[in-house]
Design an enzyme around this catalytic site. Structure first.
Site: not given
Ligand code: PNS
Length: 159
Positions: A17, A41, A90, A128
């Site tokens: 990150h 989550k 990645r 993570s």
């Molecule tokens: O680190 P991660 O868990 O891969 O991050 C995922 C994250 C938080 C970026 C994604 O779940 C997100 O954007 N959540 C917010 C809710 C949202 O907008 N959902 C629609 C995405 S298409």
């Protein structure tokens, strides 16, 4: 001012990150590292702990700001006047989910563009989830995360 959001769970922040944040902050005037507040989550670290660990690692960098958000990412991006969302890519295995998310976000809000950045090759196998597993099983994770995160992980698994 060009501003980008780097969203994620950051449970916890890893060197991968940090590599993406370093790259993003050279491309934008300001990068907002945004921790998603998602009750569905299950996280190892609380939202506050994740924010504190980020604050300790990147909080002092000039053009990096730490924030939290709830709800739709694109709505948060528009509120913050950010035109770009940064995601780290990645490996091919990341692609399908990232592609789906980027296209859905674009459908929801055409004013926000997703930009993918590739971390250094040595971080491509970092996640993570895997860090938490190694830490839980007593392995050495000190080369993969900032020192404060390694300490926090040790405390979580050996209270
Ligand atoms: O680190 P991660 O868990 O891969 O991050 C995922 C994250 C938080 C970026 C994604 O779940 C997100 O954007 N959540 C917010 C809710 C949202 O907008 N959902 C629609 C995405 S298409």
């Amino acid at each position: 001012m060009s501003r980008a959001i780097y969203p994620g769970s950051f449970d916890p922040v890893t060197n991968g990150h940090l590599d993406v944040i370093e790259r993003a902050r050279k491309l934008f005037d300001e990068v907002i590292v945004a921790v998603a507040h998602n009750d569905e989550k299950e996280a190892l670290f609380t939202l506050q702990e994740r924010l504190d660990l980020l604050q300790e690692t990147v909080g002092k960098i000039d053009n990096v700001r730490i924030a939290q958000f709830e709800g739709l990412l694109v709505e948060f991006a528009m509120e913050q006047k950010a035109r770009a969302v940064i995601r780290g890519l990645r490996a091919v295995s990341d692609f399908e989910f990232e592609f789906q998310m980027a296209l859905m976000n674009r459908k929801l809000e055409t004013g926000v563009e997703t930009i993918f950045l590739m971390p250094k090759e040595e971080y491509t196998y970092l996640s993570s989830r895997i860090i938490k597993e190694i830490a839980r099983l007593g392995g050495d994770i000190s080369g993969f995360v900032p020192a404060c995160v390694a300490k926090a992980l040790r405390r979580k698994f050996n209270p």
